[in-house]
Motif scaffolding. Structure first.
Motif, PDB file in Angstrom:
ATOM      1  N   ILE A 160      31.507   9.472  81.970  1.00 40.43           N
ATOM      2  CA  ILE A 160      32.779   9.313  81.258  1.00 40.43           C
ATOM      3  C   ILE A 160      33.582  10.597  81.365  1.00 40.43           C
ATOM      4  CG2 ILE A 160      33.857   8.808  79.030  1.00 40.43           C
ATOM      5  CD1 ILE A 160      31.156   7.469  78.247  1.00 40.43           C
ATOM      6  N   LEU A 161      34.808  10.502  81.892  1.00 37.67           N
ATOM      7  CA  LEU A 161      35.691  11.656  81.989  1.00 37.67           C
ATOM      8  C   LEU A 161      36.777  11.566  80.930  1.00 37.67           C
ATOM      9  CD1 LEU A 161      36.856  14.197  83.390  1.00 37.67           C
ATOM     10  CD2 LEU A 161      38.095  12.653  84.929  1.00 37.67           C
ATOM     11  N   ASP A 162      36.817  12.553  80.042  1.00 43.46           N
ATOM     12  CA  ASP A 162      37.922  12.714  79.091  1.00 43.46           C
ATOM     13  C   ASP A 162      39.026  13.437  79.851  1.00 43.46           C
ATOM     14  OD1 ASP A 162      39.711  13.358  77.107  1.00 43.46           O
ATOM     15  OD2 ASP A 162      38.210  14.144  75.712  1.00 43.46           O
ATOM     16  N   ALA A 163      39.909  12.646  80.465  1.00 42.36           N
ATOM     17  CA  ALA A 163      40.932  13.201  81.366  1.00 42.36           C
ATOM     18  C   ALA A 163      42.149  13.612  80.564  1.00 42.36           C
ATOM     19  CB  ALA A 163      41.292  12.178  82.432  1.00 42.36           C
ATOM     20  N   ASP A 164      42.077  14.803  79.975  1.00 40.31           N
ATOM     21  CA  ASP A 164      43.178  15.320  79.180  1.00 40.31           C
ATOM     22  C   ASP A 164      44.064  16.206  80.057  1.00 40.31           C
ATOM     23  OD1 ASP A 164      44.712  15.599  76.908  1.00 40.31           O
ATOM     24  OD2 ASP A 164      43.471  17.189  76.042  1.00 40.31           O
ATOM     25  N   THR A 165      45.145  16.713  79.464  1.00 41.99           N
ATOM     26  CA  THR A 165      46.132  17.518  80.178  1.00 41.99           C
ATOM     27  C   THR A 165      45.472  18.676  80.933  1.00 41.99           C
ATOM     28  OG1 THR A 165      47.763  16.980  78.489  1.00 41.99           O
ATOM     29  CG2 THR A 165      48.236  18.864  79.904  1.00 41.99           C
ATOM     30  N   ALA A 166      45.785  18.761  82.224  1.00 35.26           N
ATOM     31  CA  ALA A 166      45.220  19.790  83.100  1.00 35.26           C
ATOM     32  C   ALA A 166      46.069  19.818  84.370  1.00 35.26           C
ATOM     33  CB  ALA A 166      43.760  19.466  83.428  1.00 35.26           C
ATOM     34  N   PRO A 167      45.902  20.852  85.210  1.00 34.72           N
ATOM     35  CA  PRO A 167      46.614  20.856  86.490  1.00 34.72           C
ATOM     36  C   PRO A 167      46.309  19.595  87.294  1.00 34.72           C
ATOM     37  CG  PRO A 167      45.672  23.010  86.043  1.00 34.72           C
ATOM     38  CD  PRO A 167      45.142  22.092  84.989  1.00 34.72           C
ATOM     39  N   VAL A 168      47.318  19.086  87.990  1.00 32.08           N
ATOM     40  CA  VAL A 168      47.171  17.803  88.682  1.00 32.08           C
ATOM     41  C   VAL A 168      46.045  17.837  89.704  1.00 32.08           C
ATOM     42  CG1 VAL A 168      48.936  18.364  90.425  1.00 32.08           C
ATOM     43  CG2 VAL A 168      48.422  15.971  89.885  1.00 32.08           C
ATOM     44  N   GLN A 169      45.856  18.966  90.397  1.00 30.54           N
ATOM     45  CA  GLN A 169      44.789  19.017  91.384  1.00 30.54           C
ATOM     46  C   GLN A 169      43.419  18.926  90.730  1.00 30.54           C
ATOM     47  OE1 GLN A 169      45.234  18.877  94.821  1.00 30.54           O
ATOM     48  NE2 GLN A 169      43.081  18.331  94.572  1.00 30.54           N
ATOM     49  N   LEU A 171      42.710  17.346  87.922  1.00 28.17           N
ATOM     50  CA  LEU A 171      42.529  15.943  87.547  1.00 28.17           C
ATOM     51  C   LEU A 171      42.179  15.105  88.772  1.00 28.17           C
ATOM     52  CD1 LEU A 171      45.494  15.693  85.045  1.00 28.17           C
ATOM     53  CD2 LEU A 171      43.103  15.211  84.467  1.00 28.17           C
ATOM     54  N   ASN A 172      42.894  15.316  89.866  1.00 32.06           N
ATOM     55  CA  ASN A 172      42.632  14.540  91.080  1.00 32.06           C
ATOM     56  C   ASN A 172      41.243  14.813  91.648  1.00 32.06           C
ATOM     57  OD1 ASN A 172      45.089  13.171  91.108  1.00 32.06           O
ATOM     58  ND2 ASN A 172      46.120  14.772  92.297  1.00 32.06           N
ATOM     59  N   ASP A 173      40.730  16.015  91.446  1.00 34.43           N
ATOM     60  CA  ASP A 173      39.383  16.337  91.911  1.00 34.43           C
ATOM     61  C   ASP A 173      38.313  15.662  91.061  1.00 34.43           C
ATOM     62  OD1 ASP A 173      40.398  17.909  93.931  1.00 34.43           O
ATOM     63  OD2 ASP A 173      40.082  19.809  92.875  1.00 34.43           O
ATOM     64  N   MET A 174      38.562  15.546  89.763  1.00 35.07           N
ATOM     65  CA  MET A 174      37.554  15.031  88.845  1.00 35.07           C
ATOM     66  C   MET A 174      37.527  13.507  88.752  1.00 35.07           C
ATOM     67  SD  MET A 174      35.889  17.637  87.716  1.00 35.07           S
ATOM     68  CE  MET A 174      35.027  16.804  86.394  1.00 35.07           C
ATOM     69  N   ILE A 175      38.671  12.877  88.856  1.00 34.12           N
ATOM     70  CA  ILE A 175      38.760  11.421  88.646  1.00 34.12           C
ATOM     71  C   ILE A 175      37.800  10.633  89.541  1.00 34.12           C
ATOM     72  CG2 ILE A 175      40.302   9.434  88.916  1.00 34.12           C
ATOM     73  CD1 ILE A 175      42.573  11.317  87.868  1.00 34.12           C
ATOM     74  N   PRO A 176      37.678  10.952  90.841  1.00 33.06           N
ATOM     75  CA  PRO A 176      36.783  10.142  91.681  1.00 33.06           C
ATOM     76  C   PRO A 176      35.302  10.259  91.338  1.00 33.06           C
ATOM     77  CG  PRO A 176      38.348  11.392  93.016  1.00 33.06           C
ATOM     78  CD  PRO A 176      38.411  11.945  91.636  1.00 33.06           C
ATOM     79  N   SER A 189      50.455  10.738  82.792  1.00 31.94           N
ATOM     80  CA  SER A 189      51.793  10.986  83.343  1.00 31.94           C
ATOM     81  C   SER A 189      51.780  12.123  84.362  1.00 31.94           C
ATOM     82  CB  SER A 189      52.784  11.295  82.213  1.00 31.94           C
ATOM     83  OG  SER A 189      52.509  12.549  81.619  1.00 31.94           O
ATOM     84  N   ILE A 190      50.790  13.016  84.287  1.00 33.22           N
ATOM     85  CA  ILE A 190      50.674  14.094  85.269  1.00 33.22           C
ATOM     86  C   ILE A 190      50.233  13.542  86.628  1.00 33.22           C
ATOM     87  CG2 ILE A 190      49.321  16.137  85.900  1.00 33.22           C
ATOM     88  CD1 ILE A 190      49.316  16.889  82.920  1.00 33.22           C
ATOM     89  N   VAL A 191      49.259  12.638  86.622  1.00 29.00           N
ATOM     90  CA  VAL A 191      48.732  12.132  87.893  1.00 29.00           C
ATOM     91  C   VAL A 191      49.568  10.987  88.456  1.00 29.00           C
ATOM     92  CG1 VAL A 191      46.380  12.902  87.418  1.00 29.00           C
ATOM     93  CG2 VAL A 191      47.072  10.590  86.752  1.00 29.00           C
ATOM     94  N   ARG A 192      50.321  10.295  87.596  1.00 27.76           N
ATOM     95  CA  ARG A 192      51.174   9.206  88.071  1.00 27.76           C
ATOM     96  C   ARG A 192      52.547   9.312  87.389  1.00 27.76           C
ATOM     97  NH1 ARG A 192      47.429   9.223  90.930  1.00 27.76           N
ATOM     98  NH2 ARG A 192      46.336   7.467  91.918  1.00 27.76           N
ATOM     99  N   PRO A 193      53.299  10.371  87.711  1.00 28.51           N
ATOM    100  CA  PRO A 193      54.590  10.584  87.056  1.00 28.51           C
ATOM    101  C   PRO A 193      55.562   9.440  87.349  1.00 28.51           C
ATOM    102  CG  PRO A 193      54.345  12.033  88.960  1.00 28.51           C
ATOM    103  CD  PRO A 193      53.014  11.400  88.731  1.00 28.51           C
ATOM    104  N   GLY A 194      56.317   9.074  86.321  1.00 28.58           N
ATOM    105  CA  GLY A 194      57.349   8.064  86.487  1.00 28.58           C
ATOM    106  C   GLY A 194      56.889   6.635  86.354  1.00 28.58           C
TER     107      GLY A 194
END
Length: 313
Positions: A160-169, A171-176, A189-194
């Motif tokens: 389980i990843l508690d994906a809280d606010t962090a630099p986008v890279q 987050l992208n490294d940890m999510i997979p 919103s950081i990893v999928r802005p807009g």
């Protein structure tokens, strides 16, 4: 209930939380109405929630060989959290923070993290992962989190990843690496802005192997996508009068892990997590108000049938 343990991995902190009438906007003296000092950190708060819900919990983190660190260890003992995986490091300071919480429950944080705390995670007792019911990590100690999630995947244990606010890279490294990726609204919103939250979750899920991707939305509840269903569900939160929102997301993640390890259906897991976080918000002092299992079930019994409350188990 399941007898397996949950391993929580992240940064340790010692919080001093002040309740003030309103958060000052300029350099003035603000007298606190109440104050609490306690062990904290995202994964630490989740560990407290798990322990109070009756789970066996192991905390893996790093502290300094100082008075603050000793207070942290004492609190782990009081909360019945296994601290064998807490490494005490000479020559560094245990992280600490000062937090102002106003009467509406909003807060301002000033944390200090000693830059000299080494990131090295080679000492972690990863052999314990295979027998765990789940591993829960935060974004504040990436090396430790990554090592634990990778071993969890090798062992077929939920990560389980508690994906809280962090630099986008980061987050992208940890999510997979995680089987269950659970965002704060700001991190999503950081990893999928807009993108709207529903679309953002679907897009994250399309590009990662996670079984579950979700986002907490505070008083609006939570959204959750599951690979099994292929759709996003919305689970509303109970309506409460918030006193202190500090640590609410952490408690939510801990309660989510509790429900997952106990094999509850996903909608009910989120209902219980929403309720635990809501109850925490009704009490000042960070995770001080985190409910026990008996308190959680009692509250659900009183509110059974209302929108956002789970059935009793």
């Amino acid at each position: 209930m399941n007898s397996k343990h949950v391993i929580c991995v992240g940064a340790a902190c010692w919080d001093t939380v002040f309740q003030v009438e309103k958060i000052p906007a300029a350099g003035v003296k603000a007298l606190a109405l109440h104050a609490v000092q306690r062990a904290a950190g995202m994964a630490v708060n989740a560990a407290v929630a798990l322990s109070r819900l009756g789970m066996s919990v192991h905390m893996w983190t790093r502290i300094g060989d100082d008075e603050t660190g000793r207070q942290f260890l004492q609190e782990m003992q009081r909360e019945r959290i296994n601290a064998d995986g807490v490494r005490v490091l000479a020559g560094v300071q245990t992280s600490f923070s000062s937090i102002l919480v106003d009467l509406s429950g909003e807060r301002t944080l000033v944390p200090f993290f000693d830059a000299n705390i080494p990131a090295d995670a080679s000492w972690l007792p990863l052999d314990k992962v295979a027998s765990a019911g789940a591993v829960l990590v935060d974004m504040r100690w990436l090396a430790g989190a990554a090592a634990a999630l990778k071993r969890a995947r090798q062992c077929g244990v939920p990560g389980i990843l508690d994906a809280d606010t962090a630099p986008v890279q980061d987050l992208n490294d940890m999510i997979p690496l995680a089987s269950h990726v659970l965002f704060s609204e700001s991190a999503l919103s950081i990893v999928r802005p807009g993108l709207a939250p529903e679309s953002a979750l679907i897009d994250v899920a399309a590009h990662n192997p996670a079984e579950v991707v979700g986002v907490t939305l505070g008083p609006k509840g939570a959204l959750l996508w599951t690979r099994e269903s292929g759709r996003v569900m919305h689970v509303p939160a109970p309506r409460i009068q918030a006193v202190d929102t500090l640590g609410a997301g952490d408690v939510w993640h801990g309660a989510f892990a509790w429900g997952l390890v106990n094999g509850l259906p996903m909608p009910e897991i989120v209902q219980w997590a929403n309720l635990a976080a809501a109850m925490k918000c009704e009490v000042f002092g960070g995770v001080t108000g985190t409910p026990s299992l008996a308190q959680l079930q009692s509250r659900a019994r009183k509110e059974e049938g209302n929108q956002g409350f789970p059935r009793i188990i």
